[in-house]
Scaffold this active site. Sequence first.
Site, PDB file in Angstrom:
ATOM      1  CB  ALA A   1       3.839  -3.549   7.129  1.00  0.00           C
ATOM      2  CB  SER A   2      -0.281   0.079   7.048  1.00  0.00           C
ATOM      3  OG  SER A   2      -1.173   0.971   7.700  1.00  0.00           O
TER       4      SER A   2
ATOM      5  NE  ARG B   1       0.905   2.038  14.147  1.00  0.00           N
ATOM      6  CZ  ARG B   1      -0.396   1.813  14.380  1.00  0.00           C
ATOM      7  NH1 ARG B   1      -0.858   1.941  15.614  1.00  0.00           N
ATOM      8  NH2 ARG B   1      -1.215   1.466  13.413  1.00  0.00           N
TER       9      ARG B   1
ATOM     10  CD  GLU C   1       6.559  -4.323  -0.691  1.00  0.00           C
ATOM     11  OE1 GLU C   1       7.147  -3.238  -0.628  1.00  0.00           O
ATOM     12  OE2 GLU C   1       5.845  -4.745   0.213  1.00  0.00           O
ATOM     13  CG  ASP C   2       7.427   1.356  -1.388  1.00  0.00           C
ATOM     14  OD1 ASP C   2       6.784   0.440  -0.840  1.00  0.00           O
ATOM     15  OD2 ASP C   2       7.721   2.417  -0.813  1.00  0.00           O
TER      16      ASP C   2
ATOM     17  CG  ASN D   1      -3.432   3.271  10.575  1.00  0.00           C
ATOM     18  OD1 ASN D   1      -4.306   3.195  11.429  1.00  0.00           O
ATOM     19  ND2 ASN D   1      -2.192   3.639  10.856  1.00  0.00           N
TER      20      ASN D   1
ATOM     21  N   GLY E   1       8.246   0.267   4.934  1.00  0.00           N
ATOM     22  CA  GLY E   1       7.952  -1.167   4.957  1.00  0.00           C
ATOM     23  C   GLY E   1       8.092  -1.791   6.329  1.00  0.00           C
TER      24      GLY E   1
ATOM     25  CB  THR F   1       0.957   6.879   3.608  1.00  0.00           C
ATOM     26  OG1 THR F   1       1.473   5.646   3.141  1.00  0.00           O
ATOM     27  CG2 THR F   1      -0.513   6.976   3.312  1.00  0.00           C
TER      28      THR F   1
ATOM     29  CG  LEU G   1      -1.761   1.243   1.440  1.00  0.00           C
ATOM     30  CD1 LEU G   1      -2.816   1.393   0.357  1.00  0.00           C
ATOM     31  CD2 LEU G   1      -2.440   1.201   2.816  1.00  0.00           C
TER      32      LEU G   1
HETATM   33  C1  BG6 Z   1       4.170   0.250   6.070  1.00  0.00           C
HETATM   34  C2  BG6 Z   1       4.934   1.548   5.935  1.00  0.00           C
HETATM   35  O1  BG6 Z   1       3.376   0.050   4.936  1.00  0.00           O
HETATM   36  O2  BG6 Z   1       3.331   0.287   7.205  1.00  0.00           O
HETATM   37  C3  BG6 Z   1       5.719   1.809   7.199  1.00  0.00           C
HETATM   38  O3  BG6 Z   1       5.809   1.486   4.833  1.00  0.00           O
HETATM   39  C4  BG6 Z   1       4.771   1.800   8.415  1.00  0.00           C
HETATM   40  O4  BG6 Z   1       6.390   3.041   7.114  1.00  0.00           O
HETATM   41  C5  BG6 Z   1       4.021   0.475   8.444  1.00  0.00           C
HETATM   42  O5  BG6 Z   1       5.511   1.973   9.609  1.00  0.00           O
HETATM   43  C6  BG6 Z   1       3.027   0.399   9.597  1.00  0.00           C
HETATM   44  O6  BG6 Z   1       2.003   1.332   9.400  1.00  0.00           O
HETATM   45  P1  BG6 Z   1       0.886   1.708  10.441  1.00  0.00           P
HETATM   46  O7  BG6 Z   1      -0.127   2.455   9.610  1.00  0.00           O
HETATM   47  O8  BG6 Z   1       0.335   0.432  10.994  1.00  0.00           O
HETATM   48  O9  BG6 Z   1       1.511   2.540  11.495  1.00  0.00           O
HETATM   49 MG    MG Z   2       5.623   0.287   0.870  1.00  0.00          MG
END
Ligand code: BG6
Ligand code: MG
Length: 218
Positions: A116-117, A50, A170-171, A119, A47, A18, A11
């Site tokens: 991995a987020s 948190r 993927e980045d 959010n 990547g 983001t 994402l």
């Molecule tokens: C990844 C980002 O996709 O998500 C990271 O590249 C980030 O920078 C990680 O720390 C976790 O995100 P979140 O939204 O759960 O804090």
């Molecule tokens: Mg990424």
Amino acid sequence: MKKEIAFIFDLDGVIVDTAKYHFLAWRNLATSLGFEFTEEHNELLKGVSRVRSLEILLNIGKVTISEEKKQELLVLKNTEYLGYVNKMTAEEILPGINNLLNNLDSNNIKYALGSASKNAPLILEKVGLLNRFAAIVDGNDVSKAKPDPEVFLIGAQKLNMKPENCIVVEDAIAGVEAANAANMVSIGIGDAQLLSEATYVLKDTSEFTTEFFMKIIN
Ligand code: BG6
Ligand code: MG
């Protein structure tokens, strides 16, 4: 018959940028702790989960704090980050992505999110893409962070696809490594030297043209 394939997207840095919002929130946190956090430092967090991001940040500032304080800071950072996320709109979808998703839809190719987020669903909702994905795997679903392949393997499973028939976009280096470890094809978005382990590398998402898409799927 053409081989059935599926796509799995990261994402942050692939669908939306983001990283700039993560940066603002982490930088403010570092300032409140009395040290400088630069854009170069922010690169180290791409990547990364948190919790691990906070550990890296505290290391940069050489700050030691209690477990309780860490939890407090994680909430603080995420609250500020969500303030930015809540203002996001479809305008922030990176160039080439809408075209790519349309191409996938018209070729009946399924796609999932592998992020991995924690959010991720909210961000997809904000930019109007939540209902387009056949499956969503985010930071709440995994126990092992990229470069572990878990996030992409769960994605393949949810799509009912064999890993070797999945293409990951993927980045982050850790994300490309995770895709490779999952035995998937990887498309790296960014610096070709940094992402040299990817099967293909594009400078940015605008290079994801219909022509490139046709090359990949055929
Ligand atoms: C990844 C980002 O996709 O998500 C990271 O590249 C980030 O920078 C990680 O720390 C976790 O995100 P979140 O939204 O759960 O804090
Ligand atoms: Mg990424």
